[in-house]
Design a protein around this motif. Sequence first.
Motif, mmCIF file in Angstrom:
data_model
loop_
_atom_site.group_PDB
_atom_site.id
_atom_site.type_symbol
_atom_site.label_atom_id
_atom_site.label_comp_id
_atom_site.label_asym_id
_atom_site.label_seq_id
_atom_site.Cartn_x
_atom_site.Cartn_y
_atom_site.Cartn_z
ATOM 1 N N ASN A 69 0.826 -1.213 0.000
ATOM 2 C CA ASN A 69 0.000 0.000 0.000
ATOM 3 C C ASN A 69 0.856 1.257 0.000
ATOM 4 O OD1 ASN A 69 1.047 -0.005 2.560
ATOM 5 N ND2 ASN A 69 -0.909 0.108 3.641
ATOM 6 N N GLY A 70 2.155 1.087 -0.317
ATOM 7 C CA GLY A 70 3.082 2.214 -0.337
ATOM 8 C C GLY A 70 3.799 2.397 0.982
ATOM 9 N N VAL A 71 3.341 1.719 2.027
ATOM 10 C CA VAL A 71 3.979 1.804 3.350
ATOM 11 C C VAL A 71 4.453 0.428 3.792
ATOM 12 C CG1 VAL A 71 3.666 2.449 5.768
ATOM 13 C CG2 VAL A 71 2.569 3.796 3.972
ATOM 14 N N ILE A 106 -6.074 6.661 -4.483
ATOM 15 C CA ILE A 106 -6.655 7.159 -3.227
ATOM 16 C C ILE A 106 -6.936 5.981 -2.290
ATOM 17 C CG2 ILE A 106 -8.583 8.407 -2.208
ATOM 18 C CD1 ILE A 106 -8.910 9.862 -4.869
ATOM 19 N N ASN A 107 -7.683 5.009 -2.804
ATOM 20 C CA ASN A 107 -8.026 3.824 -2.028
ATOM 21 C C ASN A 107 -7.440 2.578 -2.687
ATOM 22 O OD1 ASN A 107 -9.788 5.158 -0.067
ATOM 23 N ND2 ASN A 107 -11.166 5.481 -1.793
ATOM 24 N N TYR A 108 -7.412 1.499 -1.909
ATOM 25 C CA TYR A 108 -7.005 0.195 -2.430
ATOM 26 C C TYR A 108 -8.228 -0.709 -2.436
ATOM 27 C CZ TYR A 108 -2.088 1.431 -2.332
ATOM 28 O OH TYR A 108 -0.880 2.009 -2.587
ATOM 29 N N GLN A 168 -16.148 -7.402 -5.037
ATOM 30 C CA GLN A 168 -15.607 -6.038 -5.102
ATOM 31 C C GLN A 168 -15.610 -5.445 -3.689
ATOM 32 O OE1 GLN A 168 -14.415 -4.714 -7.991
ATOM 33 N NE2 GLN A 168 -14.931 -6.656 -8.997
ATOM 34 N N TYR A 169 -14.395 -5.074 -3.201
ATOM 35 C CA TYR A 169 -14.271 -4.566 -1.836
ATOM 36 C C TYR A 169 -13.282 -3.420 -1.790
ATOM 37 C CZ TYR A 169 -16.653 -8.856 -0.486
ATOM 38 O OH TYR A 169 -17.563 -9.847 -0.360
ATOM 39 N N VAL A 170 -13.456 -2.553 -0.764
ATOM 40 C CA VAL A 170 -12.500 -1.477 -0.494
ATOM 41 C C VAL A 170 -11.788 -1.814 0.814
ATOM 42 C CG1 VAL A 170 -14.197 -0.046 0.720
ATOM 43 C CG2 VAL A 170 -12.174 1.002 -0.276
ATOM 44 N N ILE A 171 -10.469 -1.509 0.866
ATOM 45 C CA ILE A 171 -9.633 -1.934 1.996
ATOM 46 C C ILE A 171 -9.472 -0.793 2.987
ATOM 47 C CG2 ILE A 171 -7.367 -2.802 2.660
ATOM 48 C CD1 ILE A 171 -7.106 -4.030 -0.109
ATOM 49 N N ASP A 172 -9.716 -1.082 4.268
ATOM 50 C CA ASP A 172 -9.458 -0.152 5.371
ATOM 51 C C ASP A 172 -8.228 -0.670 6.100
ATOM 52 O OD1 ASP A 172 -9.343 1.366 7.617
ATOM 53 O OD2 ASP A 172 -11.373 0.948 8.314
ATOM 54 N N PHE A 173 -7.054 -0.005 5.879
ATOM 55 C CA PHE A 173 -5.807 -0.489 6.477
ATOM 56 C C PHE A 173 -5.741 -0.190 7.972
ATOM 57 C CE2 PHE A 173 -3.574 -2.049 2.874
ATOM 58 C CZ PHE A 173 -4.052 -1.334 1.789
ATOM 59 N N GLU A 174 -6.504 0.814 8.426
ATOM 60 C CA GLU A 174 -6.455 1.155 9.843
ATOM 61 C C GLU A 174 -7.082 0.059 10.685
ATOM 62 O OE1 GLU A 174 -7.947 4.745 12.828
ATOM 63 O OE2 GLU A 174 -7.874 5.040 10.654
ATOM 64 N N VAL A 192 -13.052 3.105 -18.652
ATOM 65 C CA VAL A 192 -12.224 4.103 -17.962
ATOM 66 C C VAL A 192 -12.954 4.519 -16.703
ATOM 67 C CG1 VAL A 192 -13.182 6.052 -19.259
ATOM 68 C CG2 VAL A 192 -10.937 6.261 -18.190
ATOM 69 N N LEU A 193 -12.195 4.779 -15.614
ATOM 70 C CA LEU A 193 -12.778 5.053 -14.300
ATOM 71 C C LEU A 193 -12.859 6.536 -14.021
ATOM 72 C CD1 LEU A 193 -13.765 4.154 -11.499
ATOM 73 C CD2 LEU A 193 -11.372 4.065 -10.773
ATOM 74 N N ASN A 194 -14.053 7.016 -13.593
ATOM 75 C CA ASN A 194 -14.203 8.346 -12.993
ATOM 76 C C ASN A 194 -14.069 8.147 -11.490
ATOM 77 O OD1 ASN A 194 -15.281 10.667 -11.705
ATOM 78 N ND2 ASN A 194 -16.376 11.197 -13.584
ATOM 79 N N VAL A 195 -12.898 8.535 -10.928
ATOM 80 C CA VAL A 195 -12.589 8.246 -9.531
ATOM 81 C C VAL A 195 -13.575 8.927 -8.599
ATOM 82 C CG1 VAL A 195 -10.830 8.466 -7.746
ATOM 83 C CG2 VAL A 195 -10.152 7.923 -10.078
#
Length: 819
Positions: free
Chosen positions: A638-640, A681-683, A691-697, A733-736
């Motif tokens: 995730n870049g970290v 912005i999100n992973y 289809q899921y969005v990740i909450d790293f916290e 194409v994605l509209n973020v």
Amino acid sequence: MTRLGKTIISLISIGIVAVAGILVYIFWPAITGTINSNKYYSAEDVQESYDKGFEDGNKSETELTAEITYYKTLVDEYESEVNSLNKELSDLSLLKTQNESTINELTAIKNENQATIDKLQNTVNKNNEDIENYKTQITNLQNTNATNQNEITNLNNQISSYQTMIKQLQDTNDMNATTIASLNTQILNLNNQISELSLSSGTYTSQINALNNRINELQASVNYYESYIASLENGEQVVATFEYDNSVFNIQIVNKGSKLSINNPVSTDYLIFNGWKVNGEFIDLSTYTIQTNTTIIADITYKYDVKFIADGSILNSQIITKDAFATIPDNPSKVGYEFDGWSLNGVDIIDNIDEIAVTENTTYTAIFTKLHTVEFIYEDTTKSTQTIRNGNYASAPRIESTEYKVFNGWTVKDTVVDVGSYKIVGDTTFVADITYKYAVVFKVDNSIYNNQIVVKNNKASVPSNPSKSGYEFDGWSLNGIDIINNINTTPVTENTTYQAVFTKLHTVTFMVDDVTFNSQQVRNGNYADLPSNPTKKGYEFNGWSIDGINIISNISNITVTGDKIYIAVFTSLELNTIITKSWNGLTNFSGQWVWNDGTNIYYSAGSSQYVLDKTTSTWKPKTWYGITNMYGYNVWTNGVDYFYSGTNKHYILDKTTSTWNMITWSGYTSFTGTNIWTDGINYYVSNWSSQYVIDFENYTLTPKTWNGHNELVAQTIWSDGENIYFSRSYQMVLNVETSTWSEVTWNGLESPTGSYVWSDGVNIYYSNLSKQYILNTETKTWVEKTWVGDYMFNGTNIWTDGENWYYSSGTNQYQFIVA
């Protein structure tokens, strides 16, 4: 009834009429008209109240006493309202002062922005001059006929330097043009704000005047009531009410048959007093006698301000009689702009101003559109100069191509564009992109051996050596004597004819990749002539060798005593070349299993774990703790932090100890590293219907809903650095901002698959075995790409060590020579 009683009743009746009139005046704020959200009676309402007062005239002395007490109470209420209105008047005056201060501040900001625009425009003009100067220097350098290799190298370095400077200047111009457009937008917004605030100031002034009038009227009412209370016991009287501009101007209680006297209202530029009317007819107060309660109404001519504002300044101001029409002033001019028309809201143009009846103060604002100069340059000649409104399109002149002069289209900053869809937002120069071609002829004994049409500044292809029985081909010559050895490196700038030169000598053979490049018949004891250097696409010629390794530099000084074979030696140095790569320690592996932790490069395939020593190109065994059997394509970051996700096995890496520690995800846990992607912005986890969005916290995966398309797989999602795409048999194409996938069309390649798209950090490529393309991001066009070396490969197995790019698939190990 006694005469005194009749008199009292008469006085009471007159009082009631007067009270009714005054009450009408007092309670106008609840009925009609508007000043500071207060409403006032019309003349008809006033007369109706008078009539009702007469009907209710027969009241007792007790009632009269109560009325007098009530009037005194009203006096107190009026004085309280006067105090309140004086406070409101003070607040409005302060607001007006603050408003005028804001206008001054906005005007100063606008002037600063204009100064910045002027300075940036000067920078743009200077940069354009520098660009043209550098282009001229590049052309001069390219046309220099340098024969020394060192000079050629120096010239090429200077050309590269100038081209870098040109790109920097052009990038600066682009940034400045964007800044200028932004500042112009700010200036337009500031002008609109200033106009609105100026109108607000006018409104505040009107409100302040209205409050002053209201205060004066209330004070007059107080004076009247105090006078009226004192006069209730007097003889028979009547009420004369003077109305001005739908408000009570003056109320007088006089004896019947009296003449009236009043100071007439003072006319202004906007309210002109014409005289007094009773029942619609003008009266002369010097001769008019009043016999009954009478309403006397001022005849008024109303006028309004009509202003025309251009660029924040008043261009024209008119005072127009109500229901008359304004006169449209001459169109204003603004250097570099075209006047569109007049607007009330700063957007919509009003076409029929001179047909609109004026019923209020009105301000029109001039609307301008920026004009830009567009030039079409063909061979340093201006073919067309056009003035184009901002946001519109230019019309390209017609250009015909010939066999030796091919018109490719119009360019802006060296990029070919479609003029018909190129929106003009600044001064623009379209330059014709022309391919110049020349005839290059190779002759043998006055017969044409080879004929080529070569693009200007390209190099002719040296044909295979001609043969002549008993002769050795020495090379090609322009004058039939001197051999030209650098035909394949000399830019073609004119029609050229080469003559073949032969010498009858003993046989000396020069070979290029087992093919005879040159054969000479050389007398025994004489010397072979060194032929012109051979060419090989993607390689640099180093020299000739007997064993294919050691270069022989003095061939022309070696005595020929028999047949001799020399072998050409090359080095692969050319960009866009693929060469074979050898690795130590690991020779058979796939690129999709290679990964990095931001510091080192690793290979992970089951229990086979290696780390790369880049200095020696050696893969050395690597030991991991916590997990020993894993695959590189399931490692992600995730870049970290760095994670490993293999279906239901999830780990996080402690780089200091090379340990993978197990972690637990909640919400959705059945995913792999190949299912992970980011929109910057999100992973997300995308595996078709999952289809899921990740909450790293909180290490939580929550369901994600996409608009437009919700069946996604992460392996085929890719980015060109600006947009994010999903590419399979259909392209999205994605509209973020809205989480919406929309269809997108690519040119040149109908259905690229995202898993085969890769980037070397500069360009975007599509590689699927024999299909090789490079992406033009501006036109969304996939252009066929040729790699020197003709290897077949796909994008899924391409990886980098941070410096170079490689392709790894089994024993097929290649390195890319890229820019």
